[in-house]
Design a protein around this motif. Structure first.
Motif, PDB file in Angstrom:
ATOM      1  N   SER A 139     -19.957   1.632 -38.319  1.00  0.00           N
ATOM      2  CA  SER A 139     -20.303   2.934 -38.901  1.00  0.00           C
ATOM      3  C   SER A 139     -21.320   2.814 -40.028  1.00  0.00           C
ATOM      4  O   SER A 139     -22.085   3.733 -40.278  1.00  0.00           O
ATOM      5  N   ASP A 140     -21.368   1.666 -40.706  1.00  0.00           N
ATOM      6  CA  ASP A 140     -22.302   1.454 -41.813  1.00  0.00           C
ATOM      7  C   ASP A 140     -22.747  -0.005 -41.785  1.00  0.00           C
ATOM      8  O   ASP A 140     -21.968  -0.897 -42.124  1.00  0.00           O
ATOM      9  N   VAL A 141     -23.989  -0.238 -41.396  1.00  0.00           N
ATOM     10  CA  VAL A 141     -24.492  -1.607 -41.248  1.00  0.00           C
ATOM     11  C   VAL A 141     -24.440  -2.361 -42.571  1.00  0.00           C
ATOM     12  O   VAL A 141     -24.053  -3.533 -42.609  1.00  0.00           O
ATOM     13  N   SER A 160     -31.336   0.290 -38.591  1.00  0.00           N
ATOM     14  CA  SER A 160     -29.955   0.596 -38.188  1.00  0.00           C
ATOM     15  C   SER A 160     -29.290  -0.590 -37.493  1.00  0.00           C
ATOM     16  O   SER A 160     -28.398  -0.410 -36.670  1.00  0.00           O
ATOM     17  N   THR A 171     -25.593   0.604 -35.572  1.00  0.00           N
ATOM     18  CA  THR A 171     -24.924   1.893 -35.701  1.00  0.00           C
ATOM     19  C   THR A 171     -24.854   2.532 -34.325  1.00  0.00           C
ATOM     20  O   THR A 171     -25.587   2.146 -33.413  1.00  0.00           O
ATOM     21  N   ASP A 210     -14.586  -1.617 -39.584  1.00  0.00           N
ATOM     22  CA  ASP A 210     -14.541  -0.582 -38.548  1.00  0.00           C
ATOM     23  C   ASP A 210     -13.364  -0.728 -37.602  1.00  0.00           C
ATOM     24  O   ASP A 210     -13.190   0.088 -36.704  1.00  0.00           O
TER      25      ASP A 210
END
Length: 133
Positions: free
Chosen positions: A18-20, A41, A56, A122
């Protein structure tokens, strides 16, 4: 004529996150991965001689018209995991916990192996496993 697999090929494991930036930091700090490249991303990591690509999520594309990439929506439903074979599961458990890994349980001795499971931010599942005997 091309051969598959060929000696010069490498395998990369892709994980949708969800958040690199958050995941990159976790993989570097907790697992000791090194960053090879970063994109807007995505992030390419090197871990134990293997490639790990963090990306992502995203919708279908021309070359995968019915496929959507998304991080796990239920960490208790798993279709894949990454397993680290370790010499000493309890030592690895202590080291990883000290770096922020959150385990489901302490190591469990199953007779033929000692193992413990943890997740990334995640919910991707990881296992440390020591063969016994």
């Amino acid at each position: 004529m091309n051969e598959f697999p060929a000696a010069d090929m490498e395998l990369t494991r892709l994980l949708v996150v969800s958040d690199v930036a958050v995941s990159r930091q976790w993989y570097e700090h907790v697992l000791g991965a090194s960053v090879e490249r970063e994109y807007e991303s995505a992030c390419v990591l090197r871990l134990l001689g293997s490639w790990l690509l963090l990306v992502t999520g995203g919708g279908p594309t021309d070359d995968k018209p019915d496929v959507t990439f998304a991080p796990p929506d239920d960490p208790d439903r798993v279709s894949a995991e990454l397993i680290f074979r370790v010499r000493d599961c309890r030592s690895a458990y202590d080291a990883l916990r000290s770096r922020g890994a959150r385990f489901l349980t302490p190591p469990v001795d199953r007779g033929y192996e000692i193992r413990a499971f943890f997740r990334d931010p995640d919910g991707h599942l990881f296992e440390i496993s020591e063969l016994v005997g």
